[in-house]
Design a protein around this motif. Structure first.
Motif, PDB file in Angstrom:
ATOM      1  N   LYS A  51      36.999  27.808  30.042  1.00  0.00           N
ATOM      2  CA  LYS A  51      35.895  28.485  31.050  1.00  0.00           C
ATOM      3  C   LYS A  51      36.058  29.262  32.166  1.00  0.00           C
ATOM      4  CE  LYS A  51      34.380  24.210  31.076  1.00  0.00           C
ATOM      5  NZ  LYS A  51      33.951  23.211  31.213  1.00  0.00           N
ATOM      6  N   ALA A  52      37.587  29.049  33.144  1.00  0.00           N
ATOM      7  CA  ALA A  52      38.065  29.852  33.759  1.00  0.00           C
ATOM      8  C   ALA A  52      37.725  31.401  33.696  1.00  0.00           C
ATOM      9  CB  ALA A  52      39.212  29.017  34.327  1.00  0.00           C
ATOM     10  N   LEU A  53      38.945  31.446  32.771  1.00  0.00           N
ATOM     11  CA  LEU A  53      39.486  32.771  31.968  1.00  0.00           C
ATOM     12  C   LEU A  53      38.355  33.647  32.023  1.00  0.00           C
ATOM     13  CD1 LEU A  53      42.808  31.363  30.751  1.00  0.00           C
ATOM     14  CD2 LEU A  53      42.921  33.610  32.182  1.00  0.00           C
ATOM     15  N   LEU A  95      36.190  34.569  34.440  1.00  0.00           N
ATOM     16  CA  LEU A  95      37.212  35.525  35.585  1.00  0.00           C
ATOM     17  C   LEU A  95      37.464  37.273  34.768  1.00  0.00           C
ATOM     18  CD1 LEU A  95      40.912  34.080  36.531  1.00  0.00           C
ATOM     19  CD2 LEU A  95      38.951  34.836  37.917  1.00  0.00           C
ATOM     20  N   LEU A  96      37.290  36.813  33.727  1.00  0.00           N
ATOM     21  CA  LEU A  96      37.335  38.150  32.940  1.00  0.00           C
ATOM     22  C   LEU A  96      36.234  38.606  32.740  1.00  0.00           C
ATOM     23  CD1 LEU A  96      40.083  38.089  29.584  1.00  0.00           C
ATOM     24  CD2 LEU A  96      39.962  38.497  31.883  1.00  0.00           C
ATOM     25  N   LYS A 149      35.319  42.381  34.214  1.00  0.00           N
ATOM     26  CA  LYS A 149      34.594  43.496  33.168  1.00  0.00           C
ATOM     27  C   LYS A 149      33.558  44.219  33.902  1.00  0.00           C
ATOM     28  CE  LYS A 149      32.965  44.189  28.518  1.00  0.00           C
ATOM     29  NZ  LYS A 149      32.520  43.591  27.408  1.00  0.00           N
ATOM     30  N   GLU A 150      32.092  43.237  34.472  1.00  0.00           N
ATOM     31  CA  GLU A 150      31.379  43.691  34.928  1.00  0.00           C
ATOM     32  C   GLU A 150      31.049  44.452  36.002  1.00  0.00           C
ATOM     33  OE1 GLU A 150      27.989  40.847  37.272  1.00  0.00           O
ATOM     34  OE2 GLU A 150      28.176  40.461  35.294  1.00  0.00           O
ATOM     35  N   GLN A 197      38.626  43.341  42.261  1.00  0.00           N
ATOM     36  CA  GLN A 197      38.892  43.280  40.347  1.00  0.00           C
ATOM     37  C   GLN A 197      40.277  43.228  40.395  1.00  0.00           C
ATOM     38  OE1 GLN A 197      40.696  45.635  38.142  1.00  0.00           O
ATOM     39  NE2 GLN A 197      40.823  47.225  39.544  1.00  0.00           N
ATOM     40  N   LEU A 198      40.951  43.855  41.469  1.00  0.00           N
ATOM     41  CA  LEU A 198      42.574  43.442  41.025  1.00  0.00           C
ATOM     42  C   LEU A 198      42.606  42.160  41.668  1.00  0.00           C
ATOM     43  CD1 LEU A 198      43.492  46.505  43.063  1.00  0.00           C
ATOM     44  CD2 LEU A 198      44.246  45.600  41.138  1.00  0.00           C
ATOM     45  N   ALA A 199      42.080  41.919  42.302  1.00  0.00           N
ATOM     46  CA  ALA A 199      42.070  39.942  42.918  1.00  0.00           C
ATOM     47  C   ALA A 199      42.161  39.574  41.745  1.00  0.00           C
ATOM     48  CB  ALA A 199      41.681  39.330  43.658  1.00  0.00           C
TER      49      ALA A 199
END
Length: 789
Positions: A482-484, A487-488, A492-493, A515-517
DNA sequence: GCCTTGAAGTTACCG
DNA sequence: ACCGGTAACTTCAAGGCG
C-alpha cells in the motif's frame, strides 16, 4: 472566533498546570509567527493481552493504576492479524515509561506496543498533521504577560483539531546562516582553551555581518552580540555547515565559560541535543547542511568549499582559501586579517546559498515523511522510511511493531552478469522502472502478508517466491504494497503534471523536489525491509524480494537472447543490449507481457567500453555525453591526478578511438609529475575513517596519517576524511604516508604516483588495446596500435 | 633469505 | 544505524625454492 491558517515548522510539547499541551510553532498565511497549543490530546500506548486473558478484567486493573486516564478495548490489526488490544491513555507523557513497565509485568499481559512514540509525534500522526503543510484551525489568542516571553506574534489555543487545506507555496521563511572561526594554534580547536574570534552571519534578507573580537580576544561580547542579532532577526531557520557537531557545541561551551546565556530559540532557551544527534532550537528549524551534503555522493570530500562549488553557489576560484591550521596566524597578522574576514564572509554566504538551494527539497521530504525540517536531514534513511510507514500504518489501523535488537543476518542479493569486454558500438541501456518496489507491489511482499511454513493455505491464494518458496497472501494488500503503490502512483502523477509546466518555473521546481523526495523514500524501502534494525524487518521478505528480482532480470536477459539481441552486461535491474530499434521494441513488449513489469530504453550509447570487471564501464551517448561508472575516475580514494588521467584516456578512446593520443598524453603527465609540475593538491589521497583509531587491526596509509594528525592535536574519529600523500623512503606505504598538511612537495614519492596511481588506472583502460606498462613509460613504441580497431 | 601467493582488512563503489 | 555484490588496494604470513 478567528481561524488561523498555519504551516507548522517545529513541534514540541509543554506542561501547563499538569496538562500536556502540544506546541506547534508555525508561520501563518499572514506571515506571522505563532504558537498553536492543543491541550486536548493525551499520550497512550497499547497493551496486547496473553492468549485466553479476560480483557475486561485486565482493562479494569490497568485503569486503576496511577497516571492512567482511560482504557479502552480496541480492534486493531498487527502484522496482518486482527487483534483486540487495550489502549491505555495516560495523563501525561512522562508517565508512559513507568506505566508500560508496570503493565508489562502483569501475568495477563503479553507485551506493549507504540509506547516509544514521542507525544508530539503521536499527536501529529493521529491528527494527520505534517510539518511544512498548510492547516486551518479555530483558535483563541492567549493574552497576558505569561505569553509575551515567546518570540512570536501570537500564542493561540486550538479549539479544535487542525484540518489540512489545499495550499502549496512555501511561506516566506527567514533564514539565518552562521559560521564561527576560532583562534587555535594547534590541532582541533578546544573550547576550553581557544576563544571564538569571528562569528559570521548572513540572512535571507541580504544582511551579512561579522562579529569580531578585539585584541584581547574576549569572545564574551561577540557571543552576546550574536545572541542579540538572532533574537532581533528572529529567524525561522538557522543553518550552518557541520553546525550540529561543531559550531553549536562550541558556542554552548564558550557561552558557559563566559557566563553568557545562549538564548537563541523562541522560548527563552538554549540549543539542546535531540533525538537524531542534532541540536534542537525551540520554535526554529536548526539545519546542518553537512547532513544535506551527505546525500551528494558526487562530492567526495565534504568540505563547505567543495559542496558550494559543486552546487554552483560559489566557485573555489572566486574565494579565499585559508587552511584551518593557519586561521590563528591570519588573525595575528594585520596584513592578512582582512583576508580572514573575507574568508569568513565567503563561508557564511555560501552556507546561506546552499540553504536556499536545499530548502525546497528539505521541505518536501519533511511534508512527505512527517518529521520536522530539523529532524528530517539528521535522521538516517532507515528512520525516514520508517516514519513514513508508521504514518501509513496508523491510517490502516495497523499496530506498529516494537524496535528490537537483532543480530545482522545475510541473504543473497542481486545478479550481476559478466560483461563482454572491449569497445562496443550502438548499445542501449535498459532498466526496469523501480524494480524492487514493483516486485513488492506485484507479489504483495511484506511481514504482514507472509504465510509461515507451518500454516496451511491454498496455493492459489498465495504468491510463492523462487528458490526459497516463501509464501505471501495475494489479498488483502500489505503495508509495504500500500505504501509503495501510493508513492509510485503519486510520483507518476507528479511527473505527468510536470510535462505541462515550464521547466524552471516555481511550480515545476516544487513538483520536481516533491517527486525526488518520493523517489528517495520509495527506493530505500527495499533496503529498509532487509535492515535488521527495522520495525518491519523479516528475513523472508528481503529474501523473496531479491529472489524475484533475480528471476526478473534473468528472464529479461533470456528474452533478449531469444530475440537475437546481444547482451553486453547487466546489473540488478538493467541490461546493456545491442541497439536494434525493432527488436528492442519487441523486447519491451515481451518483457511486459511475460513479467508484467516495465523495462524501457533509458539511453543509447554510440560507444561503450567494458573491462572484465563487473560494475565498471564507460560510454559516450548519442548526445555526446560521457558516462563513467565504477572506474577510479568516480572514486574519491584515488589521487585527483590519477582520476583526471583516466578520464582523459576514456575521452581519447570513446570520442576518437585514439589510443596513440592517449599514450602520448599519459607520457606527458608522467613527465610533468617527474618535473613536479602537477599541483600538490592533485596528489592528495582521501580516505574516510570508518571507526576510531584504536579499533584498527591493520596497518594502512590513511591510518598512519590519521595517527599523525592525532599526535598533533587533531581529533580524528569515525567519519573523518583523511587527506594524505606518500613520501619517499624505504618502508611499507603505511610508514611513508603523511597528512597532506604536514608534508612538503619535495618529500613526495613521485615514483609511487607514477607506478601505483597513474599506471594502474591508465592500464585499466589501455591494456584492452594491447598497451603495456613500458609503452606508457618509454618514448619508444614497440608496435603501432593505430590499426588496432 | 627471497619470491610468490592468498587471505585478511579496508574502502568505496553499483544498482 | 538501508541492502548485497563487487573491485581493488595494502599488509602479512605461509609456502616453495634453493
Amino acid at each position: 472566533m478567528p481561524e488561523i491558517i498555519f504551516w507548522p515548522l517545529d513541534v514540541a510539547y509543554t506542561i501547563i498546570d499538569g496538562v500536556p499541551y502540544v506546541e506547534m510553532w508555525a508561520i501563518t498565511d499572514k506571515n506571522e509567527r505563532v504558537i498553536i497549543l492543543d491541550g486536548s490530546f493525551r499520550p497512550y500506548f497499547y497493551v496486547v493481552p496473553r492468549e485466553g486473558a479476560d480483557l475486561e478484567t485486565l482493562q479494569i486493573k490497568i485503569r486503576k493504576l496511577n497516571g492512567v486516564k482511560a482504557t479502552e478495548i480496541v480492534e486493531k490489526s498487527f502484522l496482518g492479524k486482527k487483534v483486540k488490544v487495550i489502549k491505555v491513555t495516560c495523563l501525561n507523557p512522562n508517565l508512559v515509561p513507568n506505566l508500560r513497565d508496570t503493565v508489562k509485568k502483569f501475568p495477563d499481559v503479553d507485551m506493549y506496543l507504540e509506547a516509544d512514540i514521542r507525544f508530539y509525534m503521536r499527536y501529529l500522526i493521529d491528527n494527520d498533521i505534517y510539518p511544512c503543510r498548510w492547516y486551518i484551525v479555530d483558535a483563541t489568542q492567549l493574552k497576558g504577560p505569561a505569553w509575551e516571553k515567546y518570540k512570536v506574534d501570537g500564542v493561540y489555543i486550538a479549539n479544535e483539531r487542525p484540518r489540512e487545506i489545499k495550499k502549496e507555496a512555501i511561506p516566506n521563511v527567514k533564514i539565518l546562516a552562521f559560521d564561527i572561526e576560532t583562534y587555535s594554534k594547534i590541532g582541533t580547536p578546544d573550547p576550553k582553551r581557544d576563544p571564538i574570534i569571528i562569528i559570521a552571519v548572513a540572512t535571507s534578507d541580504g544582511d551579512v555581518k561579522l562579529f569580531t573580537v578585539n585584541e584581547d580576544k574576549d569572545d564574551k561580547k561577540i557571543i552576546e552580540e550574536f545572541v542579540k542579532y538572532i533574537q532581533e532577526y528572529n529567524p525561522d531557520i538557522i543553518v550552518g555547515y557541520n553546525s550540529n557537531r561543531f559550531d553549536w557545541i562550541y558556542l554552548v561551551e564558550r557561552a558557559k565559560i563566559n557566563k553568557v546565556r545562549l538564548i537563541v530559540d523562541r522560548k527563552g532557551g538554549t540549543p539542546h541535543p535531540s533525538v537524531y544527534g542534532h541540536q534542537s532550537i525551540s520554535g526554529r528549524a536548526n539545519i546542518d547542511l553537512l547532513d544535506y551534503a551527505e546525500g551528494l555522493y558526487e562530492v567526495k570530500v565534504k568540505t563547505l568549499k567543495n559542496v558550494a562549488e559543486y552546487l554552483g553557489v560559489m566557485s573555489k576560484k572566486e574565494r579565499i582559501i585559508i587552511p584551518q591550521s593557519e586561521i590563528a596566524d591570519y588573525w595575528d597578522d594585520n596584513t592578512k586579517r582582512p583576508l580572514l574576514l573575507e574568508y569568513a564572509k565567503d563561508d557564511v554566504v555560501s552556507t546561506l546559498k546552499i540553504a536556499e538551494l536545499a530548502l525546497p527539497f528539505i521541505v518536501e521530504l519533511s511534508r512527505l515523511v512527517g518529521l520536522t525540517p530539523d529532524q528530517i536531514l539528521a535522521a538516517s534513511v532507515g528512520f525516514r522510511v520508517e516514519w513514513y510507514l508508521m504514518r501509513q500504518a496508523f491510517k490502516e489501523n495497523e499496530l506498529v511493531p516494537n524496535r528490537i535488537e537483532r543480530a545482522h543476518e545475510t541473504y543473497p542479493g542481486a545478479l550481476v552478469f559478466e560483461p563482454k569486454k572491449g569497445l562496443h558500438k550502438n548499445v542501449v541501456y535498459m532498466d526496469f522502472a523501480s524494480m524492487y518496489p514493483s516486485i513488492i507491489i506485484k507479489y504483495n511482499i511484506g511481514p504482514d502478508t507472509y504465510v509461515p511454513p507451518y500454516e496451511e493455505i491454498d496455493r492459489n491464494e498465495v504468491w510463492i517466491c523462487p528458490e526459497f518458496g516463501h509464501r505471501f497472501r495475494k489479498e488483502p494488500p500489505g503495508l509495504y504494497k500500500k505504501a509503495l503503490s501510493k508513492l509510485l502512483s503519486a510520483r507518476k502523477e507528479i511527473r505527468e503534471k510536470m510535462k505541462s509546466l515550464q521547466e524552471g518555473s516555481v511550480e515545476y521546481k516544487l513538483l520536481n523536489n516533491r517527486q525526488l523526495a518520493i523517489k528517495v523514500i520509495a527506493n530505500a524501502t527495499y533496503g529498509y525491509a532487509g535492515w535488521t534494525g527495522a520495525r518491519w524487518y523479516m528475513k523472508p521478505v528481503a529474501e523473496a524480494t531479491t529472489a524475484w528480482g533475480r528471476q526478473t532480470i534473468l528472464t529479461a536477459k533470456e528474452i533478449a537472447e531469444k530475440l537475437g539481441l546481444k547482451v553486453y552486461y547487466g546489473d540488478t535491474d538493467s541490461l546493456f543490449l545491442e541497439y536494434d530499434p525493432e527488436k528492442i521494441k519487441k523486447f519491451e513488449e515481451m518483457v511486459e507481457s511475460e513479467l508484467g513489469l516495465d523495462i524501457k530504453a533509458d539511453r543509447i550509447f554510440k560507444a561503450i567500453f567494458f573491462t572484465e570487471a563487473k560494475k565498471r564501464y564507460a560510454g559516450i551517448d548519442t548526445n555526446g555525453l560521457l558516462e563513467i561508472t565504477g572506474f577510479e575516475v568516480v572514486r574519491g580514494d584515488w589521487a585527483e591526478i590519477a582520476r583526471e588521467v583516466q578520464e582523459e584516456i576514456l575521452r581519447y578512446i570513446l570520442e576518437n578511438e585514439n589510443v596513440d593520443g592517449a599514450i602520448k598524453y599519459v607520457r606527458k603527465v608522467i613527465k610533468d609529475l617527474q618535473e613536479r609540475k602537477i599541483p600538490y593538491d592533485k596528489l592528495v589521497i582521501w580516505k574516510t575513517l570508518s571507526k576510531s583509531l584504536e579499533e584498527y587491526k591493520a596497518r594502512a596509509p590513511h591510518i598512519t596519517a590519521a595517527r599523525i594528525l592525532e599526535e598533533k592535536g587533531y581529533h580524528v574519529g569515525p567519519g573523518a576524511q583523511i587527506g594524505f600523500v606518500i613520501t619517499k623512503g624505504s618502508g611499507i606505504l603505511a610508514e611513508r604516508a603523511k597528512p597532506y598538511q604536514f608534508a612538503k612537495y619535495d618529500e613526495v614519492d613521485i615514483d609511487y604516483y607514477i607506478n601505483k596511481q597513474i599506471i594502474p588506472v591508465a592500464l585499466r583502460i589501455l591494456s584492452a588495446f594491447g598497451v603495456t606498462e613500458s609503452d606508457l613509460k618509454t618514448e619508444r613504441r614497440q608496435v603501432s596500435l593505430t590499426d588496432f580497431f
